[in-house]
Design a protein around this motif. Structure first.
Motif, short mmCIF file in Angstrom:
data_model
loop_
_atom_site.label_atom_id
_atom_site.label_comp_id
_atom_site.label_asym_id
_atom_site.label_seq_id
_atom_site.Cartn_x
_atom_site.Cartn_y
_atom_site.Cartn_z
N SER A 1 0.85 -1.19 0.00
CA SER A 1 0.00 0.00 0.00
C SER A 1 0.88 1.24 0.00
N HIS A 2 0.26 2.39 -0.20
CA HIS A 2 0.99 3.65 -0.20
C HIS A 2 0.14 4.71 0.50
N GLU A 3 0.82 5.75 0.97
CA GLU A 3 0.12 6.81 1.70
C GLU A 3 -0.41 7.85 0.73
N GLU A 4 -1.65 8.23 0.93
CA GLU A 4 -2.28 9.25 0.10
C GLU A 4 -3.22 10.07 0.98
N ASP A 5 -2.89 11.35 1.14
CA ASP A 5 -3.67 12.26 2.01
C ASP A 5 -3.78 11.71 3.42
N GLY A 6 -2.69 11.11 3.91
CA GLY A 6 -2.67 10.62 5.27
C GLY A 6 -3.27 9.24 5.44
N ASP A 7 -3.80 8.64 4.39
CA ASP A 7 -4.40 7.31 4.47
C ASP A 7 -3.53 6.31 3.72
N CYS A 8 -3.57 5.06 4.16
CA CYS A 8 -2.86 3.98 3.48
C CYS A 8 -3.79 3.36 2.43
N CYS A 9 -3.40 3.49 1.17
CA CYS A 9 -4.23 2.98 0.08
C CYS A 9 -3.54 1.79 -0.58
N PRO A 10 -4.28 0.76 -0.94
CA PRO A 10 -3.69 -0.39 -1.64
C PRO A 10 -3.05 0.05 -2.95
N THR A 11 -1.93 -0.56 -3.29
CA THR A 11 -1.20 -0.24 -4.52
C THR A 11 -1.51 -1.26 -5.61
N CYS A 12 -1.78 -0.76 -6.82
CA CYS A 12 -1.98 -1.64 -7.97
C CYS A 12 -0.62 -1.91 -8.58
N ASP A 13 -0.06 -3.05 -8.28
CA ASP A 13 1.31 -3.38 -8.67
C ASP A 13 1.37 -3.85 -10.12
N THR A 14 2.18 -3.16 -10.93
CA THR A 14 2.31 -3.55 -12.34
C THR A 14 2.97 -4.92 -12.48
N VAL A 15 3.81 -5.28 -11.49
CA VAL A 15 4.44 -6.61 -11.52
C VAL A 15 3.37 -7.69 -11.43
N GLN A 16 2.29 -7.38 -10.75
CA GLN A 16 1.16 -8.32 -10.63
C GLN A 16 0.20 -8.18 -11.81
N GLY A 17 0.57 -7.36 -12.79
CA GLY A 17 -0.28 -7.19 -13.97
C GLY A 17 -1.46 -6.27 -13.73
N LEU A 18 -1.32 -5.31 -12.80
CA LEU A 18 -2.45 -4.46 -12.42
C LEU A 18 -2.20 -2.99 -12.72
N PRO B 1 -6.88 -5.27 -14.61
CA PRO B 1 -5.73 -5.81 -15.35
C PRO B 1 -5.13 -4.79 -16.31
N LEU B 2 -3.83 -4.89 -16.53
CA LEU B 2 -3.16 -4.11 -17.55
C LEU B 2 -3.66 -4.56 -18.93
N ASN B 3 -3.41 -3.75 -19.94
CA ASN B 3 -3.76 -4.15 -21.31
C ASN B 3 -3.01 -5.43 -21.66
N GLY B 4 -3.71 -6.37 -22.28
CA GLY B 4 -3.09 -7.65 -22.63
C GLY B 4 -3.05 -8.63 -21.48
N HIS B 5 -3.77 -8.34 -20.40
CA HIS B 5 -3.83 -9.21 -19.22
C HIS B 5 -5.29 -9.51 -18.87
N TYR B 6 -5.47 -10.53 -18.07
CA TYR B 6 -6.81 -10.84 -17.55
C TYR B 6 -6.70 -11.17 -16.06
N CYS B 7 -7.74 -10.88 -15.33
CA CYS B 7 -7.73 -11.04 -13.87
C CYS B 7 -7.87 -12.51 -13.49
N THR B 8 -6.92 -12.99 -12.68
CA THR B 8 -6.96 -14.38 -12.23
C THR B 8 -7.38 -14.50 -10.76
N ASP B 9 -7.37 -13.39 -10.05
CA ASP B 9 -7.77 -13.41 -8.63
C ASP B 9 -8.40 -12.05 -8.29
N HIS B 10 -9.61 -12.09 -7.84
CA HIS B 10 -10.29 -10.83 -7.51
C HIS B 10 -11.08 -10.98 -6.22
#
Length: 237
Positions: free
Chosen positions: A35-52, A68-77
């Motif tokens: 996750s990352h901090e945004e306006d004082g809150d911890c927000c989940p990060t969409c990791d490109t390594v995970q295809g997101l 999913p990134l272009n050319g990818h499909y979601c395998t876990d949601h």
């Protein structure tokens, strides 16, 4: 228990409490690696390594939504948020994409039928080129991943060569004729200038200059050559 022992024990308790408090504060004040901090809150990060990638940014009332990134499909949601995505399967040469992947499904590949081919990226297999129907000879048969190859007819080669030679010959002829025209017009202009009375010289020069200009514009428009005067100078020299 003596006074020294009691003080030592109390000191240990205080140190342990301080360390526990500091550890507790660090755990709840720093965002985790995912996750990352945004306006004082911890927000989940969409990791490109995970295809997101980010679909909806984090707010004070909702978490980040990934897709999913272009050319990818979601395998876990989970609850409308993609947690992991994989790249679409690349169909092998000799196969075609029978069903294109979606946001949640992978590509579906299938083998090409007989007498057709695909490099793996086609949505449908293409039939082999029929060399006989084109009046040509097959020099290399088709494979599941490549088209058949036909020879190049001799007549076609001869036609290309002859056409190129004729084009060059016509171009040279046009240039030569243009140069000759320029020389004759200039020579005639000099002769006419000598024959015209002195009081008509001004009018004659104006008309001659206009005619000469029209000829030069015509030549420069239809022939991609230097200015006519420059051409004449090079010929005369």
């Amino acid at each position: 228990m003596n006074t020294t022992a009691k003080m030592t024990c109390s000191l240990k308790i205080l140190v342990f409490a301080a360390m526990l408090s500091l550890h507790f504060e660090l755990c709840f004040c720093e965002c985790s690696k995912s996750s990352h901090e945004e306006d004082g809150d911890c927000c989940p990060t969409c990791d490109t390594v995970q295809g997101l990638k980010v679909k909806i940014s984090c707010t004070q009332s909702s978490n980040t939504v990934c897709e999913p990134l272009n050319g990818h499909y979601c395998t876990d949601h989970f609850e409308g948020n993609c947690v992991h995505a994989s790249e679409y399967t690349k169909c092998l040469p000799g196969q075609y994409i029978k069903q294109r992947g979606t946001q949640f499904t992978d590509h579906e590949c299938a083998d090409c039928p007989k007498a057709t081919y695909s490099d793996g990226s086609f949505s449908t297999c293409k039939p082999y080129t029929n060399c006989t129907a084109l009046g040509r000879k097959e020099i290399k048969p088709g494979t599941p991943s490549s088209d058949a190859e036909c020879n190049t007819p001799v007549a076609l080669i001869v036609g290309i060569v002859v056409g190129s030679v004729l084009f060059v010959a016509i171009l040279v002829a046009i240039v030569v004729v243009s140069i000759i025209m320029c020389l004759r017009v200039k020579q005639k202009s000099v002769q006419n200038a000598a024959a015209v009375p002195e009081n008509d010289q001004t009018q004659w020069k104006t008309e001659s200059s206009f005619s000469w200009h029209v000829i030069k514009v015509f030549i420069q428009k239809y022939i991609n050559k230097p200015d006519c005067d420059d051409t004449l100078k090079s010929v005369e020299n």
